[in-house]
Write a protein that holds these residues in place. Sequence first.
Motif, mmCIF file in Angstrom:
data_model
loop_
_atom_site.group_PDB
_atom_site.id
_atom_site.type_symbol
_atom_site.label_atom_id
_atom_site.label_comp_id
_atom_site.label_asym_id
_atom_site.label_seq_id
_atom_site.Cartn_x
_atom_site.Cartn_y
_atom_site.Cartn_z
ATOM 1 N N ILE A 13 -2.772 1.546 9.637
ATOM 2 C CA ILE A 13 -2.910 0.727 8.598
ATOM 3 C C ILE A 13 -3.582 -0.633 9.404
ATOM 4 C CG2 ILE A 13 -1.807 -1.017 7.093
ATOM 5 C CD1 ILE A 13 0.892 0.698 7.268
ATOM 6 N N ASP A 15 -4.740 -4.432 8.213
ATOM 7 C CA ASP A 15 -4.588 -5.453 7.543
ATOM 8 C C ASP A 15 -5.857 -6.257 7.344
ATOM 9 O OD1 ASP A 15 -3.955 -7.992 5.971
ATOM 10 O OD2 ASP A 15 -2.214 -8.384 7.079
ATOM 11 N N THR A 16 -6.477 -6.020 6.056
ATOM 12 C CA THR A 16 -7.881 -6.646 5.628
ATOM 13 C C THR A 16 -7.947 -8.065 5.691
ATOM 14 O OG1 THR A 16 -8.063 -5.789 3.561
ATOM 15 C CG2 THR A 16 -9.043 -4.365 5.292
ATOM 16 N N VAL A 72 5.191 -1.842 2.355
ATOM 17 C CA VAL A 72 4.478 -2.900 2.761
ATOM 18 C C VAL A 72 4.987 -4.320 2.614
ATOM 19 C CG1 VAL A 72 2.389 -1.683 2.912
ATOM 20 C CG2 VAL A 72 2.886 -3.105 0.807
ATOM 21 N N VAL A 106 3.070 1.059 -1.190
ATOM 22 C CA VAL A 106 1.857 2.069 -1.382
ATOM 23 C C VAL A 106 2.435 3.387 -1.303
ATOM 24 C CG1 VAL A 106 -0.160 2.467 -0.681
ATOM 25 C CG2 VAL A 106 0.413 0.216 -0.715
ATOM 26 N N LEU A 122 -4.885 3.336 5.936
ATOM 27 C CA LEU A 122 -4.615 2.396 4.792
ATOM 28 C C LEU A 122 -5.385 1.026 5.194
ATOM 29 C CD1 LEU A 122 -3.222 1.845 2.037
ATOM 30 C CD2 LEU A 122 -1.271 1.215 3.508
ATOM 31 N N LEU A 123 -6.187 0.703 4.313
ATOM 32 C CA LEU A 123 -6.793 -0.461 4.429
ATOM 33 C C LEU A 123 -5.902 -1.573 3.336
ATOM 34 C CD1 LEU A 123 -10.433 0.241 4.387
ATOM 35 C CD2 LEU A 123 -8.857 -0.036 6.382
ATOM 36 N N LEU A 124 -5.495 -2.593 3.880
ATOM 37 C CA LEU A 124 -4.170 -3.300 3.119
ATOM 38 C C LEU A 124 -4.437 -4.648 3.100
ATOM 39 C CD1 LEU A 124 -1.254 -2.829 1.905
ATOM 40 C CD2 LEU A 124 -0.440 -3.120 4.145
ATOM 41 N N ASN A 125 -4.090 -5.378 1.932
ATOM 42 C CA ASN A 125 -4.159 -6.960 1.719
ATOM 43 C C ASN A 125 -3.041 -6.980 0.821
ATOM 44 O OD1 ASN A 125 -5.459 -7.712 -0.703
ATOM 45 N ND2 ASN A 125 -7.163 -6.449 0.146
ATOM 46 N N TYR A 129 -5.241 -2.323 -1.969
ATOM 47 C CA TYR A 129 -5.215 -1.472 -0.663
ATOM 48 C C TYR A 129 -6.456 -0.474 -1.234
ATOM 49 C CZ TYR A 129 -2.161 1.368 -3.756
ATOM 50 O OH TYR A 129 -1.690 2.245 -4.701
ATOM 51 N N SER A 130 -6.744 0.249 0.150
ATOM 52 C CA SER A 130 -7.650 1.277 -0.182
ATOM 53 C C SER A 130 -7.321 2.336 0.891
ATOM 54 C CB SER A 130 -9.241 0.701 0.153
ATOM 55 O OG SER A 130 -10.223 1.689 0.126
ATOM 56 N N VAL A 131 -7.715 3.571 0.526
ATOM 57 C CA VAL A 131 -7.242 4.907 1.341
ATOM 58 C C VAL A 131 -8.284 5.770 1.395
ATOM 59 C CG1 VAL A 131 -4.712 4.590 1.113
ATOM 60 C CG2 VAL A 131 -6.053 6.174 -0.371
#
Length: 135
Positions: A13, A15-16, A72, A106, A122-125, A129-131
């Motif tokens: 993961i 955290d963007t 998350v 998520v 997992l790109l997360l804020n 999110y985006s996977v």
Amino acid sequence: MSTSTTASVSTHILDTSVGRPAEGVAVQLAARSGPLAEWQPLGGSATDADGRCKDLPALPEGTTHVRLDFEVEPYFLKFENQQADAQQDAPANRDSGASGVFFPEVAITFVVKPGEHYHVPLLLNPFGYSVYRGS
């Protein structure tokens, strides 16, 4: 590790919102052996300082579908409490309810084939999110 009869899964993961790995996020792994089969919980792990889960359970033979559940909200609440003064007017703290987290969990579900490895970053804020299937 995948074998000719099983697949394997890894994740990490990022955290963007702060440009760093998300440490301490609980991740649960479940599998099933067909689209109509019941989910079988396999266990879980938590992300390390690099945002990686290095010890997810192995998938059973016959697995066709996998689900990763990322908890998350505790991560963001911890971060929010640490950064409350510095980010007092940030969008993460406006119009978002009590916690400042829009997606508290998520869940990512995907299909697997025996013999292949699946890395699912997992790109997360706090508000999205985006996977994707990584390598």
